[in-house]
Design a protein around this motif. Structure first.
Motif, short mmCIF file in Angstrom:
data_model
loop_
_atom_site.label_atom_id
_atom_site.label_comp_id
_atom_site.label_asym_id
_atom_site.label_seq_id
_atom_site.Cartn_x
_atom_site.Cartn_y
_atom_site.Cartn_z
N MET A 1 0.83 -1.18 0.00
CA MET A 1 0.00 0.00 0.00
C MET A 1 0.88 1.25 0.00
N TYR A 2 0.93 1.91 -1.13
CA TYR A 2 1.80 3.07 -1.33
C TYR A 2 1.52 4.19 -0.33
N PHE A 3 0.26 4.35 0.11
CA PHE A 3 -0.08 5.49 0.97
C PHE A 3 0.46 5.36 2.39
N THR A 4 0.89 4.18 2.79
CA THR A 4 1.42 4.03 4.15
C THR A 4 2.71 4.81 4.34
N LYS A 5 3.34 5.23 3.24
CA LYS A 5 4.58 6.02 3.32
C LYS A 5 4.31 7.52 3.31
N TRP A 6 3.06 7.94 3.13
CA TRP A 6 2.75 9.37 3.11
C TRP A 6 2.90 9.94 4.52
N LYS A 7 3.48 11.13 4.61
CA LYS A 7 3.66 11.79 5.91
C LYS A 7 2.32 12.04 6.58
N ASN A 8 2.27 11.84 7.87
CA ASN A 8 1.11 12.13 8.72
C ASN A 8 -0.14 11.35 8.34
N ILE A 9 -0.03 10.32 7.51
CA ILE A 9 -1.22 9.55 7.14
C ILE A 9 -1.82 8.89 8.38
N ASP A 10 -1.00 8.60 9.36
CA ASP A 10 -1.49 7.98 10.60
C ASP A 10 -2.29 8.96 11.45
N ARG A 11 -2.18 10.26 11.19
CA ARG A 11 -2.93 11.27 11.94
C ARG A 11 -4.34 11.47 11.39
N CYS A 12 -4.68 10.77 10.31
CA CYS A 12 -6.01 10.93 9.70
C CYS A 12 -7.09 10.19 10.47
N GLY A 13 -6.71 9.31 11.40
CA GLY A 13 -7.69 8.56 12.16
C GLY A 13 -8.43 7.52 11.34
N LEU A 14 -7.81 7.07 10.25
CA LEU A 14 -8.45 6.09 9.37
C LEU A 14 -7.60 4.83 9.30
N THR A 15 -8.24 3.70 9.14
CA THR A 15 -7.50 2.46 8.93
C THR A 15 -7.02 2.41 7.48
N ASN A 16 -6.07 1.53 7.22
CA ASN A 16 -5.60 1.35 5.84
C ASN A 16 -6.75 0.96 4.92
N GLU A 17 -7.66 0.13 5.42
CA GLU A 17 -8.81 -0.29 4.62
C GLU A 17 -9.71 0.91 4.30
N GLN A 18 -9.95 1.78 5.27
CA GLN A 18 -10.77 2.97 5.03
C GLN A 18 -10.11 3.90 4.03
N ILE A 19 -8.80 4.08 4.15
CA ILE A 19 -8.07 4.93 3.20
C ILE A 19 -8.21 4.37 1.79
N SER A 20 -8.02 3.07 1.65
CA SER A 20 -8.17 2.42 0.33
C SER A 20 -9.57 2.63 -0.22
N GLN A 21 -10.58 2.49 0.65
CA GLN A 21 -11.97 2.67 0.21
C GLN A 21 -12.24 4.11 -0.23
N ILE A 22 -11.68 5.07 0.47
CA ILE A 22 -11.87 6.47 0.10
C ILE A 22 -11.22 6.75 -1.25
N ILE A 23 -10.02 6.23 -1.45
CA ILE A 23 -9.32 6.41 -2.74
C ILE A 23 -10.14 5.76 -3.86
N GLU A 24 -10.64 4.55 -3.63
CA GLU A 24 -11.48 3.87 -4.63
C GLU A 24 -12.76 4.66 -4.90
N SER A 25 -13.33 5.25 -3.85
CA SER A 25 -14.54 6.06 -4.03
C SER A 25 -14.27 7.28 -4.90
N ALA A 26 -13.12 7.90 -4.70
CA ALA A 26 -12.76 9.06 -5.53
C ALA A 26 -12.62 8.65 -6.99
N ILE A 27 -12.00 7.50 -7.21
CA ILE A 27 -11.84 7.00 -8.58
C ILE A 27 -13.20 6.69 -9.20
N THR A 28 -14.08 6.06 -8.43
CA THR A 28 -15.42 5.74 -8.92
C THR A 28 -16.20 7.02 -9.25
N TYR A 29 -16.13 7.99 -8.35
CA TYR A 29 -16.81 9.27 -8.54
C TYR A 29 -16.32 9.98 -9.80
N HIS A 30 -15.07 9.74 -10.14
CA HIS A 30 -14.46 10.36 -11.32
C HIS A 30 -14.61 9.44 -12.55
#
Length: 144
Positions: free
Chosen positions: A1-30
């Protein structure tokens, strides 16, 4: 999962699964299409969430201002859960300038400015180091 290396990603209060789902939702919306603009918006939105340390799922970002192209703004809309239709997203189309995001929580404001870099494919954006991708990320106190 490429996003685990992003700075402060752990401060978002989201699990890796939730982050993946949000990214997929953005792609679907687009329309099921990940392009460079959408990828850049995804990175900027998660940088803002991490800098603010707010809960996206409880509308931690109260308002966002975006100066960019449409794809970038769509990513902001989905990732930060702000919508133009609700009046929580102000969008100004700008061309030939680096994208900029200003996001407000209850007590802070973050400004994310990207460098004006040319990428060939979205994966380059998603794996780009923050120091190269962002010109600045600044947080200041703010009371709504």
């Amino acid at each position: 999962m490429y996003f685990t290396k992003w700075k402060n990603i752990d401060r978002c209060g989201l699990t890796n699964e939730q982050i993946s789902q949000i990214i997929e939702s953005a792609i679907t919306y687009h329309r099921f299409h990940l392009n460079i603009g959408l990828a850049t918006g995804i990175r900027a939105a998660f940088a803002a969430l991490g800098a603010l340390g707010v809960d996206r799922n409880n509308f931690g970002v109260k308002k966002a201002e975006v100066n960019s192209m449409y794809c970038f703004a769509q990513a902001i809309e989905v990732v930060l859960a702000v919508q133009a239709i609700r009046g929580t997203l102000d969008f100004t189309v700008t061309k030939d300038t680096a994208p900029k995001l200003v996001a407000y929580s209850e007590t802070q404001v973050v400004t994310v400015v990207l460098n004006n870099i040319s990428f060939q494919i979205p994966a380059e954006v998603l794996t780009c180091p923050e120091e190269r991708l962002f010109s600045s990320i600044t947080v200041a106190s703010w009371i709504s």
